[in-house]
Structures are given as structure tokens and as C-alpha cells.
Design a protein around this motif. Structure first.
Motif, PDB file in Angstrom:
ATOM      1  N   ILE A 404       0.836  -1.202   0.000  1.00 45.43           N
ATOM      2  CA  ILE A 404       0.000   0.000   0.000  1.00 45.43           C
ATOM      3  C   ILE A 404       0.868   1.248   0.000  1.00 45.43           C
ATOM      4  CG2 ILE A 404      -1.605   1.336   1.429  1.00 45.43           C
ATOM      5  CD1 ILE A 404      -2.712  -1.479   2.353  1.00 45.43           C
ATOM      6  N   ALA A 405       1.879   1.277   0.871  1.00 48.85           N
ATOM      7  CA  ALA A 405       2.768   2.444   0.959  1.00 48.85           C
ATOM      8  C   ALA A 405       3.531   2.665  -0.340  1.00 48.85           C
ATOM      9  CB  ALA A 405       3.732   2.267   2.130  1.00 48.85           C
ATOM     10  N   ALA A 406       3.986   1.578  -0.974  1.00 49.43           N
ATOM     11  CA  ALA A 406       4.745   1.702  -2.221  1.00 49.43           C
ATOM     12  C   ALA A 406       3.875   2.272  -3.332  1.00 49.43           C
ATOM     13  CB  ALA A 406       5.305   0.339  -2.627  1.00 49.43           C
ATOM     14  N   LEU A 407       2.640   1.810  -3.423  1.00 50.72           N
ATOM     15  CA  LEU A 407       1.731   2.307  -4.457  1.00 50.72           C
ATOM     16  C   LEU A 407       1.365   3.768  -4.216  1.00 50.72           C
ATOM     17  CD1 LEU A 407      -0.477  -0.879  -4.689  1.00 50.72           C
ATOM     18  CD2 LEU A 407       0.752   0.133  -6.626  1.00 50.72           C
ATOM     19  N   GLN A 408       1.143   4.129  -2.963  1.00 52.83           N
ATOM     20  CA  GLN A 408       0.823   5.521  -2.651  1.00 52.83           C
ATOM     21  C   GLN A 408       2.005   6.440  -2.966  1.00 52.83           C
ATOM     22  OE1 GLN A 408      -0.374   5.015   1.454  1.00 52.83           O
ATOM     23  NE2 GLN A 408      -2.549   4.941   0.926  1.00 52.83           N
ATOM     24  N   ALA A 409       3.210   5.987  -2.642  1.00 57.49           N
ATOM     25  CA  ALA A 409       4.402   6.791  -2.939  1.00 57.49           C
ATOM     26  C   ALA A 409       4.596   6.948  -4.443  1.00 57.49           C
ATOM     27  CB  ALA A 409       5.637   6.141  -2.308  1.00 57.49           C
ATOM     28  N   LEU A 410       4.294   5.906  -5.207  1.00 56.50           N
ATOM     29  CA  LEU A 410       4.374   6.007  -6.663  1.00 56.50           C
ATOM     30  C   LEU A 410       3.370   7.035  -7.167  1.00 56.50           C
ATOM     31  CD1 LEU A 410       5.334   5.097  -9.455  1.00 56.50           C
ATOM     32  CD2 LEU A 410       3.647   3.231  -9.335  1.00 56.50           C
ATOM     33  N   GLY A 411       2.154   7.002  -6.616  1.00 57.05           N
ATOM     34  CA  GLY A 411       1.147   7.985  -7.009  1.00 57.05           C
ATOM     35  C   GLY A 411       1.599   9.412  -6.760  1.00 57.05           C
ATOM     36  N   VAL A 412       2.237   9.646  -5.626  1.00 52.16           N
ATOM     37  CA  VAL A 412       2.731  10.989  -5.296  1.00 52.16           C
ATOM     38  C   VAL A 412       3.797  11.431  -6.299  1.00 52.16           C
ATOM     39  CG1 VAL A 412       4.027  12.318  -3.582  1.00 52.16           C
ATOM     40  CG2 VAL A 412       2.149  10.829  -2.848  1.00 52.16           C
ATOM     41  N   ALA A 413       4.711  10.525  -6.647  1.00 56.36           N
ATOM     42  CA  ALA A 413       5.766  10.863  -7.611  1.00 56.36           C
ATOM     43  C   ALA A 413       5.176  11.161  -8.991  1.00 56.36           C
ATOM     44  CB  ALA A 413       6.783   9.734  -7.695  1.00 56.36           C
ATOM     45  N   LEU A 414       4.142  10.412  -9.374  1.00 55.01           N
ATOM     46  CA  LEU A 414       3.488  10.670 -10.661  1.00 55.01           C
ATOM     47  C   LEU A 414       2.755  12.011 -10.636  1.00 55.01           C
ATOM     48  CD1 LEU A 414       2.154   7.080 -11.408  1.00 55.01           C
ATOM     49  CD2 LEU A 414       3.891   8.317 -12.740  1.00 55.01           C
ATOM     50  N   GLU A 415       2.213  12.389  -9.494  1.00 56.95           N
ATOM     51  CA  GLU A 415       1.608  13.713  -9.361  1.00 56.95           C
ATOM     52  C   GLU A 415       2.661  14.800  -9.564  1.00 56.95           C
ATOM     53  OE1 GLU A 415      -0.230  13.763  -5.555  1.00 56.95           O
ATOM     54  OE2 GLU A 415      -1.935  12.537  -6.161  1.00 56.95           O
ATOM     55  N   SER A 416       3.868  14.573  -9.056  1.00 56.27           N
ATOM     56  CA  SER A 416       4.957  15.535  -9.252  1.00 56.27           C
ATOM     57  C   SER A 416       5.306  15.671 -10.725  1.00 56.27           C
ATOM     58  CB  SER A 416       6.197  15.093  -8.460  1.00 56.27           C
ATOM     59  OG  SER A 416       5.934  15.095  -7.072  1.00 56.27           O
ATOM     60  N   LEU A 417       5.240  14.570 -11.453  1.00 56.68           N
ATOM     61  CA  LEU A 417       5.508  14.631 -12.888  1.00 56.68           C
ATOM     62  C   LEU A 417       4.435  15.462 -13.593  1.00 56.68           C
ATOM     63  CD1 LEU A 417       7.097  13.820 -15.398  1.00 56.68           C
ATOM     64  CD2 LEU A 417       5.794  11.669 -15.443  1.00 56.68           C
ATOM     65  N   ALA A 418       3.174  15.283 -13.174  1.00 56.99           N
ATOM     66  CA  ALA A 418       2.097  16.077 -13.769  1.00 56.99           C
ATOM     67  C   ALA A 418       2.320  17.570 -13.527  1.00 56.99           C
ATOM     68  CB  ALA A 418       0.753  15.637 -13.195  1.00 56.99           C
ATOM     69  N   VAL A 419       2.768  17.918 -12.336  1.00 56.55           N
ATOM     70  CA  VAL A 419       3.069  19.320 -12.021  1.00 56.55           C
ATOM     71  C   VAL A 419       4.213  19.815 -12.890  1.00 56.55           C
ATOM     72  CG1 VAL A 419       3.930  20.884 -10.237  1.00 56.55           C
ATOM     73  CG2 VAL A 419       2.182  19.173  -9.666  1.00 56.55           C
TER      74      VAL A 419
END
Length: 438
Positions: A404-419
Motif C-alpha cells: 500500500i505504501a509503495a503504491l501511494q508513494a508512486l502515485g505521489v511521484a506521478l503527481e509531481s511529474l504532472a506538475v
């Protein structure tokens, strides 16, 4: 990782361990690239990946259909086992398409008759006395196999023989989402039955399809029940095959009216928003939240997606693989067919835009691959999802929490890419062209 994780299914899917990820990441686009052209190429590769993914799922649904036809034509233990094996293979292919669901409303609307769960099993077939149905569901114990009619919202249908339009009407009937009579999980229930087996999946006997010596579980049953059960299964398989074919066409590059072509050749930032929204939503919300954390907190086997077959570890792993497919612009098809590798991908785009963020994303993908592969390995060795979430399974809970933590951290990094890509709000709206070929 000390060594590459070698992942195999019915056919070779490929390697996603660190050394392979780094090799792929190193195959970046040329140093001098027009950013606008690179972004357009990324969106075009997304369309192509969607088409390949759905086409593969379509063909595996066709194989499942043939095995179900063989089972219902001349039932045997061997043919039931073959149909179950075909269902597992089909799920591997479909799981990799789920990243296209979020952000593409043409898929999200369609998906409700393909992958709906959980299932109120009593709507379809016999269940045990202790079966816990959805509260307030008037069809919770209806049993389409044994009943010759069904009444929904005051409308009575004669269902002997049952037809596809009737199933379409019953699916989600009475405004109860658990009235699932179409899709992978309805098929799964008819192949395995309820899972009361502490050491494996459901144990429906092959004689449940045998008109000559018909059973409903441990009890003898009228031959008509086995014939109706087989007809239900056959209609479900036909529906799945047909609908996946339709979705494949929606992403075709040679159809001027296709959704995929409109997306690939339309506003490039809209295309990137849809890509990233799908990846972020699947990783951080759907997988980490709905499919893993909810089950872990409730300890409820009913929250297990592939609960009748005990195959949830496979679906979770290949859901995560689908996200990586999009980011790295790669897809390896089963059966020895040449793999697809895009010259431009989100990975190469990130590398040219922000090498530090690209390195972070590589690490996050590596971590997700490692922990999801470990969950899959546990499942293959008998420690299935329902066991990992059992109360008191400290090691299982820790592994799930890590995933769960790994998937959530990946989501956060992908959000940074969108920014970093300056995409603005990435929850995309649904323009009119979403409906052109649905």
C-alpha cells in the motif's frame, strides 16, 4: 535487487526488476528532441498500448469462451479445470488494461458489465445457509439457475431460457450494484462456486454442468438446472468476448471515428492528463485503497476481488504491471508475439525534463515491482490474499502495508511529474468525442 525477478505466466511477459528497468530507462529518446513532438509521440504510444492491451485481452477472452463451450457441450473434470485455467490467463491480460479505465470515461462506463464486483452469488446460483448477502437486496437469494422467472422493479421476466438482453437488464437491477450477472466475476463464480475451502479456491464439482447426472454442489438436481447453468456461463462468455472486441476497436488507429485516435491526435496536454490521472488513480486510490487497504482493515474475504478463484494476488500484480507498461512505453504480448517498445514514453519525457524526478520515479516503480511480486509469490505458494489479510497474520499485514505504501508513494511521484509537465488539474473532463464509438 540482488538479482532480477523473473516473472512468468502462461507465456513470457518479461522482466521488470531493477536491472531491466534501468536498461529500458537508458534507452531514452535522442538528446535533441522537440518537446512538443515528444509529448505527441508519448500520447500516440499510449493509444497504441491501449489497443494492444485490449486486443490481447480480447483474444484471451476468446480462448476462455472456447473452453467454456467445450465444458458445457461435454462436461468433465478435465474440461472444468481447463476453463478455470483459461479464466486465470484471461485475468492476467485484462488486469493490465485497468490503467486505461480511469481518465477515459468511455472505458469507465463500459467496465461496469465487465469487471463488476463484489457479487451477490445468490442471485446466480445456490449458496450456503450462512451466506451473507447485500442488505436490502431483493434478489439476494433468487438463484437464476433454479428459477424460471425474475421480477425486478415490478417487471417480471421469464428466464427459461435466459437470454443476453435479460442478463443485461438484471445486471445491477433494483439499483443494487452487487446484482452482478455479467463479466469476469460472474463467470468466476460459475466456474468455482463459493469459496469455503481454507486451503484453496471454491470447489464446484464438474457435475454441476452435467445434464445426465446433474448436481448443485453435494446434492442431486434436475437436469434443467445444469443446462441453465451452462447457458448462463455461455452467455457470459459471449458477452465478455464481444465487449472486449468492441473496446479494442475503440482504440484502433485505423478507424477515423475511434476514441483512441481522437485522443492521440487531439489536445496533447489533455492526452497526458488522461494518462497520468489513470496511473495515479489506479495506484494510489484503487489498488492501494479500495483493493488492498479496505480488505486489510476489514479482514473480510468478501473484499477480495478474485475471491472465488483465490487469484487476487495475480490481478493485483498485473494491475501494477499495467501502470509500468504506460510509464515505460512497453508491452510484451503472450504467445511469442513481438513486444512493443515506444521510442518516446513518460519515462524518456521525465528524463529529458527532470532527471532527478525521473530517478525518483524509477526507484518508486522498482519498489512497487518488488513488493507486488512478493505478494504474488506468496499467493502462488498458497498464502493467498485472504490469508494475508486474516486477523493475527502479522507478516501478511506487514507485506500488505508495504505494498500500500509503495503504491501511494508512486502515485505521489506521478503527481509531481504532472506538475512538472504543467498540466494543471489532471482530473480530466469528458469532452463530446468520448462518445463517438462507444
Amino acid at each position: 535487487m540482488a538479482a532480477a525477478l523473473v516473472i512468468s505466466i502462461a507465456a513470457v511477459i518479461g522482466h521488470y526488476a531493477r536491472d531491466h528497468l534501468e536498461a529500458r530507462f537508458a534507452a531514452a529518446a535522442p538528446e535533441t528532441v522537440d518537446p512538443a513532438a515528444q509529448m505527441r509521440a508519448v500520447v500516440r504510444s499510449y493509444r497504441h498500448l491501449a489497443h494492444l492491451s485490449y486486443e490481447t485481452a480480447y483474444h484471451s477472452a476468446g480462448r476462455l469462451r472456447r473452453h467454456i463451450q467445450a465444458l458445457t457441450a461435454q462436461p468433465s473434470a478435465q474440461k472444468l479445470a481447463a476453463a478455470r485455467h483459461a479464466w486465470r490467463d484471461a485475468r492476467v491480460d485484462y488486469a493490465q488494461t485497468e490503467v486505461f479505465r480511469f481518465g477515459n470515461w468511455i472505458v469507465d462506463d463500459w467496465e461496469t458489465s465487465i469487471n463488476a464486483w463484489p457479487v451477490d452469488e445468490g442471485v446466480l446460483d445456490y449458496v450456503t445457509a450462512d451466506y451473507a448477502a447485500s442488505p436490502g437486496n431483493p434478489l439476494a437469494r433468487h438463484n437464476l439457475v433454479s428459477a424460471a422467472s425474475v421480477t425486478i422493479d415490478g417487471i417480471t421476466l421469464q428466464t427459461d431460457p435466459v437470454s443476453w438482453p435479460q442478463l443485461k437488464f438484471i445486471h445491477g437491477g433494483s439499483d443494487v450494484e452487487a446484482n452482478v450477472v455479467l463479466g469476469y466475476h460472474a463467470i468466476e463464480f460459475l466456474l468455482w462456486g463459493q469459496d469455503h475451502n481454507p486451503n484453496g479456491p471454491g470447489q464446484r464439482p464438474w457435475t454441476d454442468f452435467d445434464g445426465a447426472a446433474c448436481t448443485s454442489g453435494p446434492h442431486a438436481a434436475p437436469a434443467a438446472h445444469c443446462r441453465r447453468r451452462g447457458r448462463l456461463l455461455g452467455l457470459m462468455a459471449e458477452h465478455l468476448y464481444s465487449e472486449l472486441g468492441r473496446m479494442t476497436l475503440n482504440w484502433a488507429g485505423n478507424n477515423p471515428g475511434s476514441y483512441g485516435l481522437h485522443l492521440a491526435e487531439g489536445d496533447v496536454k489533455e492526452g497526458l492528463r488522461r494518462m497520468l490521472f489513470g496511473m495515479i488513480r489506479l495506484a494510489g486510490d484503487e489498488l492501494a485503497g479500495e483493493r488492498m487497504q479496505v480488505a486489510l482493515l476489514s479482514h473480510a474475504p468478501e473484499e477480495e476481488q478474485d475471491c472465488f478463484s483465490d487469484d487476487t494476488h495475480q490481478s493485483l500484480y498485473f494491475n501494477a504491471r499495467g501502470i509500468a507498461n504506460i510509464y515505460f512505453g512497453r508491452y510484451t504480448r503472450p504467445g511469442g508475439v513481438s513486444p512493443y517498445a515506444a521510442a518516446s514514453s513518460l519515462a524518456t519525457l521525465a528524463e529529458s525534463l527532470d532527471p532527478e524526478l525521473a530517478a525518483t520515479l524509477l526507484t518508486r516503480f522498482d519498489t512497487v515491482e518488488t513488493v507486488m511480486a512478493e505478494i504474488r509469490r506468496h499467493g502462488q505458494q498458497g498464502a493467498t490474499f485472504d490469508r494475508l489479510i486474516e486477523p493475527g497474520n502479522t507478516a501478511g499485514h506487514a507485506l500488505m502495508t508495504e505494498g500500500i505504501a509503495a503504491l501511494q508513494a508512486l502515485g505521489v511521484a506521478l503527481e509531481s511529474l504532472a506538475v512538472r509537465l504543467e498540466l494543471g488539474p489532471i482530473n480530466p473532463q469528458a469532452p463530446q468525442f468520448d462518445r463517438v464509438s462507444s
